[in-house]
Design a protein around this motif. Structure first.
Motif, PDB file in Angstrom:
ATOM      1  N   SER A  30       0.833  -1.213   0.000  1.00 35.06           N
ATOM      2  CA  SER A  30       0.000   0.000   0.000  1.00 35.06           C
ATOM      3  C   SER A  30       0.867   1.263   0.000  1.00 35.06           C
ATOM      4  O   SER A  30       0.344   2.376   0.061  1.00 35.06           O
ATOM      5  N   GLY A  31       2.202   1.074  -0.057  1.00 29.19           N
ATOM      6  CA  GLY A  31       3.119   2.207  -0.160  1.00 29.19           C
ATOM      7  C   GLY A  31       3.512   2.829   1.156  1.00 29.19           C
ATOM      8  O   GLY A  31       4.039   3.956   1.191  1.00 29.19           O
ATOM      9  N   LYS A  32       3.315   2.115   2.274  1.00 30.60           N
ATOM     10  CA  LYS A  32       3.611   2.663   3.590  1.00 30.60           C
ATOM     11  C   LYS A  32       4.974   2.170   4.099  1.00 30.60           C
ATOM     12  O   LYS A  32       5.267   0.963   4.061  1.00 30.60           O
ATOM     13  N   LEU A 132      12.390  -0.648  -2.861  1.00 30.89           N
ATOM     14  CA  LEU A 132      12.268  -1.067  -1.460  1.00 30.89           C
ATOM     15  C   LEU A 132      13.656  -1.050  -0.822  1.00 30.89           C
ATOM     16  O   LEU A 132      14.600  -1.625  -1.355  1.00 30.89           O
ATOM     17  N   PHE A 133      13.750  -0.366   0.313  1.00 27.47           N
ATOM     18  CA  PHE A 133      15.007  -0.271   1.071  1.00 27.47           C
ATOM     19  C   PHE A 133      14.760  -0.929   2.430  1.00 27.47           C
ATOM     20  O   PHE A 133      13.893  -0.491   3.193  1.00 27.47           O
ATOM     21  N   VAL A 134      15.513  -1.987   2.715  1.00 28.59           N
ATOM     22  CA  VAL A 134      15.275  -2.797   3.913  1.00 28.59           C
ATOM     23  C   VAL A 134      16.442  -2.661   4.882  1.00 28.59           C
ATOM     24  O   VAL A 134      17.608  -2.768   4.479  1.00 28.59           O
ATOM     25  N   ILE A 135      16.136  -2.414   6.149  1.00 28.85           N
ATOM     26  CA  ILE A 135      17.161  -2.481   7.196  1.00 28.85           C
ATOM     27  C   ILE A 135      16.872  -3.731   8.001  1.00 28.85           C
ATOM     28  O   ILE A 135      15.928  -3.778   8.808  1.00 28.85           O
ATOM     29  N   ASP A 136      17.634  -4.791   7.729  1.00 33.58           N
ATOM     30  CA  ASP A 136      17.454  -6.057   8.426  1.00 33.58           C
ATOM     31  C   ASP A 136      18.190  -5.992   9.763  1.00 33.58           C
ATOM     32  O   ASP A 136      19.243  -5.363   9.870  1.00 33.58           O
ATOM     33  N   LEU A 168      11.552  -0.512   4.900  1.00 31.40           N
ATOM     34  CA  LEU A 168      11.110  -1.537   5.847  1.00 31.40           C
ATOM     35  C   LEU A 168      12.213  -1.785   6.865  1.00 31.40           C
ATOM     36  O   LEU A 168      13.358  -2.054   6.497  1.00 31.40           O
ATOM     37  N   ALA A 169      11.896  -1.683   8.149  1.00 33.74           N
ATOM     38  CA  ALA A 169      12.822  -2.021   9.230  1.00 33.74           C
ATOM     39  C   ALA A 169      12.328  -3.298   9.902  1.00 33.74           C
ATOM     40  O   ALA A 169      11.157  -3.406  10.268  1.00 33.74           O
ATOM     41  N   PHE A 192       4.757   6.103   8.905  1.00 35.52           N
ATOM     42  CA  PHE A 192       5.097   4.674   8.883  1.00 35.52           C
ATOM     43  C   PHE A 192       4.095   3.880   9.706  1.00 35.52           C
ATOM     44  O   PHE A 192       3.451   4.408  10.612  1.00 35.52           O
ATOM     45  N   HIS A 193       3.966   2.601   9.349  1.00 29.40           N
ATOM     46  CA  HIS A 193       3.135   1.658  10.097  1.00 29.40           C
ATOM     47  C   HIS A 193       4.033   0.804  10.990  1.00 29.40           C
ATOM     48  O   HIS A 193       5.174   0.505  10.636  1.00 29.40           O
TER      49      HIS A 193
END
Length: 477
Positions: A30-32, A132-136, A168-169, A192-193
């Motif tokens: 949903s783009g959040k 998409l940028f992810v911080i794992d 995304l974290a 952010f959600h």
């Protein structure tokens, strides 16, 4: 069948989502921007892998450990994904140059925060279509960013320069203070959600073993349990010494893994362990977060962990297949002293930087050669981010106090006589599930009652391992 469910079945081989996965994926689609906390072993990587196939551009995953990057790259390749790469110190210069010149041809790009901060590298990322940028393992922003990896504190700056792609974290361990750190560092000026779930792992039995001789305990315990496990150490030398001792006495293969092992050997050892060619791994924290080996039946901490966050992360390597597993801490009075010593040493290294306060750039250059590697990292970060020296001093003082409290909480955990599971849930602010567990901890049930399922105890003979074949299989997947 909707697109998500179809992709889940056809691409990943699952018929249903696990806890928190669908909510996180729906949020991203949903783009959040999204911040999700899921317990260890619940498939956090699916939360970014599945939506990535529904986006057009590249997915960038900031990851803290080489072992974690290599594991996730290997898992994607086993699924048939060819356009995946890890940018880290294992790449020689020609390979790194090739990857950077062809970066847009990769769908999944794993990278350490330090590598991302390199000017040549970051310029290449600026030209990508990052959807998409992810911080794992996002807790590292709080846990490590203020300690020995200040590059984590530049992620917000990097995101701004990349025009704030969808972010995304992900983490498995975050107290309320760590959550606030992550939110401030990544999402302070963005909507952010959040999706936060309990850290509880019902299939892990928690035990503390006070013993005079830890080696004797290990030899007795392992002689009867020929199944995959990890033993964690705070010392590289002790990890090597115990691996040698166990290899002399046990009928199966034991190896050691730490940051000083060569990159190629680390890849070999990791794959041998995942393929059950190595039964037990004696490891430091360089091996751990997120590594996907489902049948690890036990995790033993030879040395006391320095915090409950690290303990839950590392013990969470056990029982990822949902079967009964055990986490044991071997404890002797005074084990926490090593952590207080290391914390004081780290604190004084940072504190010593304050003598450079109000020095000119010319004077700073003069003193640069006298600094330790960690001090140089901090000084570079101070200069890049225009940090205020007074706030820097305030920050290191507060972090020093915070680390000491975390170690004290760990000491309380091993010495308390109440439910260990309850202690962990209380620490992370999770409500305790009222369902009474038949196999909880050594304070709730006698440890003599704990048993592994008989069918899970597979007997293996020690065998000679062809490392070259392992490497071939790994890279020709």
């Amino acid at each position: 069948m909707n697109n998500q469910t179809k992709l889940l079945k056809e691409k990943f081989g699952f018929s249903s989502f696990k806890l928190g996965q669908k909510e996180t994926i729906d949020s991203l689609l949903s783009g959040k921007n999204t911040f999700t906390v899921l317990p260890t072993g619940t498939g956090k990587s699916l939360c970014y892998q599945l939506p990535s196939y529904m986006f057009d551009g590249q997915t960038v995953i900031v990851s803290p450990l080489i072992s974690l990057m290599e594991d996730q790259v290997s898992q994607l390749r086993k699924m048939g994904e060819k356009s995946v790469v890890a940018l880290n110190s294992t790449l020689d210069y020609p390979s790194k140059k090739y990857v950077l010149n062809n970066l847009s041809s990769f769908k999944f790009i794993f990278i350490s925060p330090e590598t991302l901060n390199q000017e040549e590298v970051f310029q290449c990322f600026s030209d990508l279509n990052i959807t998409l940028f992810v911080i794992d393992e996002a807790h590292c922003i709080s846990e490590w960013g203020h300690d020995f990896r200040p590059s984590y504190l530049q992620l917000k700056h990097n995101l701004n320069k990349l025009n704030n792609p969808l972010t995304l974290a992900l983490t498995a361990t975050a107290t309320e203070s760590v959550k606030k750190d992550i939110e401030n560092e990544l999402f302070s000026s963005r909507d952010f959600h959040t999706y936060f779930y309990s850290v509880n792992r019902e299939n892990i039995y928690y035990q503390v073993e006070e013993c005079e001789d830890k080696v004797d305990f290990l030899l007795s315990f392992l002689a009867e349990k020929n199944m995959p496990g990890i033993i964690y150490f705070s010392s590289k030398r002790e990890a090597e010494r115990l691996a040698a001792t166990l290899n002399e006495h046990l009928p199966y293969s034991v190896a050691f893994y730490h940051g000083d092992v060569s990159s190629q050997d680390r890849v070999k050892i990791q794959q041998q362990f995942i393929n059950d060619d190595i039964r037990i791994l004696c490891a430091t924290s360089a091996f751990g977060m997120g590594v996907n080996k489902e049948n690890i039946r036990f995790v033993i901490h030879y040395h006391l962990p320095d915090s409950l966050e690290n303990y839950v992360q590392e013990s969470g390597r056990a029982g990822r297949d949902g079967k009964q597993s055990i986490s044991i801490i071997l404890y002797q009075k005074g084990d926490e002293r090593i952590h207080y010593y290391l914390q004081d040493e780290s604190f004084h290294q940072k504190k010593d930087l304050l003598f450079l306060k109000n020095k000119s750039k010319e004077e700073l250059r003069k003193y640069h050669s006298l600094l330790s590697d960690n001090q140089k990292k901090w000084l570079i970060s101070l200069e890049k981010n225009n940090w205020n020296w007074d706030s820097f001093e305030q920050k290191i003082n507060s972090k020093q106090f915070e680390k000491r409290i975390k170690t004290q909480d760990m000491s309380f955990y091993v010495e308390n006589k109440y439910c260990r599971r309850q202690s962990i849930l209380n620490y992370f602010g999770n409500a305790y599930e009222s369902i009474k567990q038949t196999c909880c901890c050594d304070n709730c049930q006698p440890k003599e009652m704990f048993e592994f399922d008989v069918e899970d105890v597979h007997l293996f003979e020690k065998k000679v391992i062809n490392s070259e074949e392992i490497i071939k299989k790994l890279f020709l997947i």
